[in-house]
Design an enzyme around this catalytic site. Structure first.
Site, PDB file in Angstrom:
ATOM      1  N   GLY A   1       0.795  -1.229   0.000  1.00  0.00           N
ATOM      2  CA  GLY A   1       0.000   0.000   0.000  1.00  0.00           C
ATOM      3  C   GLY A   1       0.819   1.265   0.000  1.00  0.00           C
TER       4      GLY A   1
ATOM      5  CB  CYS B   1     -18.186   0.321 -28.206  1.00  0.00           C
ATOM      6  SG  CYS B   1     -17.487   0.210 -29.839  1.00  0.00           S
ATOM      7  CD  GLU B   2     -17.958  -0.175 -21.579  1.00  0.00           C
ATOM      8  OE1 GLU B   2     -18.337   0.503 -20.615  1.00  0.00           O
ATOM      9  OE2 GLU B   2     -17.802  -1.403 -21.548  1.00  0.00           O
TER      10      GLU B   2
ATOM     11  CD  GLU C   1       1.369  -9.039   1.974  1.00  0.00           C
ATOM     12  OE1 GLU C   1       0.399  -8.304   1.742  1.00  0.00           O
ATOM     13  OE2 GLU C   1       1.246 -10.181   2.439  1.00  0.00           O
ATOM     14  N   PRO C   2       5.089  -4.908  -0.842  1.00  0.00           N
ATOM     15  CG  PRO C   2       7.256  -4.230  -1.374  1.00  0.00           C
ATOM     16  CD  PRO C   2       6.493  -5.214  -0.537  1.00  0.00           C
ATOM     17  N   GLY C   3       3.790  -3.507  -3.826  1.00  0.00           N
ATOM     18  CA  GLY C   3       3.577  -3.746  -5.260  1.00  0.00           C
ATOM     19  C   GLY C   3       3.815  -2.449  -6.004  1.00  0.00           C
ATOM     20  NE  ARG C   4      -0.753   2.015  -5.686  1.00  0.00           N
ATOM     21  CZ  ARG C   4      -1.900   1.880  -6.348  1.00  0.00           C
ATOM     22  NH1 ARG C   4      -2.044   2.414  -7.535  1.00  0.00           N
ATOM     23  NH2 ARG C   4      -2.917   1.224  -5.812  1.00  0.00           N
TER      24      ARG C   4
ATOM     25  CE1 TYR D   1      -9.730   0.498  -8.531  1.00  0.00           C
ATOM     26  CE2 TYR D   1      -7.893   0.771 -10.042  1.00  0.00           C
ATOM     27  CZ  TYR D   1      -8.690  -0.031  -9.263  1.00  0.00           C
ATOM     28  OH  TYR D   1      -8.440  -1.375  -9.228  1.00  0.00           O
TER      29      TYR D   1
HETATM   30  N1  LLP Z   1      -0.922  -7.089  -0.114  1.00  0.00           N
HETATM   31  C1  LLP Z   1      -2.243  -7.297  -0.249  1.00  0.00           C
HETATM   32  C2  LLP Z   1      -2.895  -8.245   0.640  1.00  0.00           C
HETATM   33  C3  LLP Z   1      -2.962  -6.596  -1.230  1.00  0.00           C
HETATM   34  O1  LLP Z   1      -4.261  -6.804  -1.344  1.00  0.00           O
HETATM   35  C4  LLP Z   1      -2.301  -5.682  -2.072  1.00  0.00           C
HETATM   36  C5  LLP Z   1      -3.023  -4.958  -3.107  1.00  0.00           C
HETATM   37  C6  LLP Z   1      -0.915  -5.514  -1.905  1.00  0.00           C
HETATM   38  C7  LLP Z   1      -0.257  -6.224  -0.911  1.00  0.00           C
HETATM   39  C8  LLP Z   1      -0.108  -4.576  -2.757  1.00  0.00           C
HETATM   40  O2  LLP Z   1      -0.509  -3.268  -2.631  1.00  0.00           O
HETATM   41  P1  LLP Z   1       0.387  -2.112  -3.288  1.00  0.00           P
HETATM   42  O3  LLP Z   1       1.696  -2.095  -2.581  1.00  0.00           O
HETATM   43  O4  LLP Z   1       0.525  -2.425  -4.720  1.00  0.00           O
HETATM   44  O5  LLP Z   1      -0.386  -0.873  -3.066  1.00  0.00           O
HETATM   45  N2  LLP Z   1      -5.887  -2.091  -8.801  1.00  0.00           N
HETATM   46  C9  LLP Z   1      -5.742  -1.051  -7.796  1.00  0.00           C
HETATM   47  C10 LLP Z   1      -4.947  -1.493  -6.598  1.00  0.00           C
HETATM   48  C11 LLP Z   1      -5.479  -2.753  -5.963  1.00  0.00           C
HETATM   49  C12 LLP Z   1      -4.644  -3.219  -4.812  1.00  0.00           C
HETATM   50  C13 LLP Z   1      -5.036  -4.573  -4.399  1.00  0.00           C
HETATM   51  N3  LLP Z   1      -4.259  -5.103  -3.327  1.00  0.00           N
HETATM   52  C14 LLP Z   1      -5.122   0.167  -8.462  1.00  0.00           C
HETATM   53  O6  LLP Z   1      -4.845   0.125  -9.649  1.00  0.00           O
HETATM   54  O7  LLP Z   1      -4.931   1.184  -7.815  1.00  0.00           O
END
Ligand code: LLP
Length: 426
Positions: free
Chosen positions: A240, A356-357, A274-277, A317
């Site tokens: 997050g 088409c939206e 758990e970093p993604g973004r 979003y």
């Molecule tokens: N851990 C868990 C349990 C999660 O559900 C998520 C994201 C993450 C880690 C990674 O979060 P991050 O570090 O990437 O913020 N599609 C949406 C974001 C959905 C996030 C879902 N869970 C968007 O494009 O903003």
């Protein structure tokens, strides 16, 4: 922030001109900068190093194998939410001892796959799921470890309704006021040991306070349980962490760590992140070509060859992605991401795709220099939840993905073909 730069009026990904890639690969194409990706990983790992955490990159944000391999080489573990993501993690060289598995609806087949791989941790989202995994472990005479995803009821996370997870009455985790009872019950399980606690409060969280609040609540629970003799040895604080969309809106990895590390230092807890973004977002752009321009009422439309099927975030979003021409010329290079340069020629336009939206747009009422058919546009901060959320809607083959490393680049996913559209159909 990233290694996409304008040099003499042309956009470069690291040391490679974006136009050169597109002239070979075509558009729309996702272009990732390896240096940006690995720097963001390294900054986070370094900032949290005093806790010696397992950093589990969240595959859902951007799961191309080449991206995962680049991170696995740096020692990253992986956060997976499906059997498919587990398959990707293992194929990319992820060590099972650094894989955590979350998600509210793990199927029996997925649970067996995770047990076959012998992953580090199941993140448990309900009583029913806990006892089901315990039952399957029993059938297999196999022990496994789990963390309870606790919903700390944090409302101040300040994120979009659709990505807020740590508030009561979202589908995630177990309410914090029910958690102690859950741990007491789970202590009776024979095969699945519930010695972890998992938090993930939303995405993106643009301030440190919600993390502090959630972790403080979690630590109080851990202490309460310890007094009863229930020992929690693992705390997964989720992902997050924010990224840069508009400018400098995200705290740095060091800012997050400065708030979080002191809370956890000296505690006997294995920490998981758990970093993604925060790793993948700024490492990727989506490049698209202008097909037509047109007027509709008082609106100017720029119609491009990427659409909501390629990048759904603006539609889903209302998210902002900075957009700028790939070859704006020297006079028009943006001085910074957030300040769209105004010139006498500029115009307010909607950048839309061919789907088409009416919801198919990448930007609304955006100041852009005047554009003509054939111009290329870069849509920034598209590395996370960009390609990963793409689809073939309107029978549009998915975009290509390219990974740049300095002067070198390679296609890491070829553009889909019409044959790909029907490949699974019988
Ligand atoms: N851990 C868990 C349990 C999660 O559900 C998520 C994201 C993450 C880690 C990674 O979060 P991050 O570090 O990437 O913020 N599609 C949406 C974001 C959905 C996030 C879902 N869970 C968007 O494009 O903003």
């Amino acid at each position: 922030m990233d290694h996409f730069r304008y040099i003499d009026g042309k956009l470069f990904a690291e040391d490679t001109a974006v136009e050169d890639i597109i002239s070979e690969v075509g558009s729309p194409t996702y272009i990732y900068s390896r240096r940006t990706l690995t720097e963001h990983y390294a900054r986070l790992a370094q900032a949290f190093a005093p806790l010696n955490p397992i950093v589990c990159y969240s595959i859902k944000s951007c799961g191309n194998l080449a991206i995962l391999r680049s991170l696995a080489e740096l020692g990253s573990g992986f956060d997976v939410v499906s059997g498919g993501e587990l398959f990707r993690a293992v194929l990319a060289g992820g060590k099972p001892s650094s894989i955590v598995f979350a998600g509210v609806g793990k199927t029996d087949a997925e649970i067996h796959e995770a047990l076959d791989a012998d992953i580090f941790l199941f993140n448990i989202e309900s009583e029913a799921e806990f006892w089901n995994i315990n039952r399957i472990c029993g059938q297999r005479h196999q022990r496994a470890r789990a963390a309870l995803r606790v919903n700390p009821d944090i409302s101040s996370a300040g994120t979009h309704q659709k990505t807020l997870t740590g508030k009561k009455e979202t589908k995630f985790g177990v309410d914090i006021d029910r958690a102690a009872a859950f741990y007491r019950q789970a202590a009776k399980a024979e095969f699945l040991s519930l010695t972890g606690l998992h938090l993930h409060i939303g995405s993106p969280i643009k301030s440190t306070q919600p993390f502090v609040d959630a972790i403080t609540k979690a630590l109080a629970l851990i202490d309460e349980l310890a007094r009863e003799g229930i020992i929690i040895d693992t705390l997964d604080i989720g992902g997050g962490y924010a990224a840069f969309y508009e400018g400098n809106e995200a705290p740095s990895a060091a800012d997050y760590a400065a708030a979080i590390v002191p809370l956890l230092q000296g505690r006997r807890l294995k920490i998981v992140l758990e970093p993604g973004r925060s790793i993948s977002c700024n490492a990727g752009i989506l490049v698209s070509r202008v097909t037509y321009t047109k007027q509709g009422g008082r609106k100017q439309f720029v119609i491009v060859d990427a659409a909501m099927n390629d990048l759904i975030r603006p539609t889903l979003y209302e998210s902002y992605h900075f957009i700028w021409p790939v070859q704006p010329g020297v006079a028009l290079q943006p001085p910074s991401r957030s300040s769209e340069l105004r010139t006498p020629a500029d115009q307010k336009v909607d950048v839309v795709g061919p789907v088409c939206e009416s919801g198919d747009y990448l930007a609304l009422d955006r100041h852009l220099p005047s554009l003509k058919r054939g111009d290329l546009l870069a849509i920034f901060s598209a590395g996370a939840y960009g390609f990963a959320m793409s689809s073939q809607y309107n029978a549009r083959p998915r975009a290509a993905e390219v990974l740049v490393d300095g002067k070198h680049w390679k296609v890491i996913r070829r553009r889909e073909t019409y044959q790909d559209l029907i490949a699974a159909e019988l």
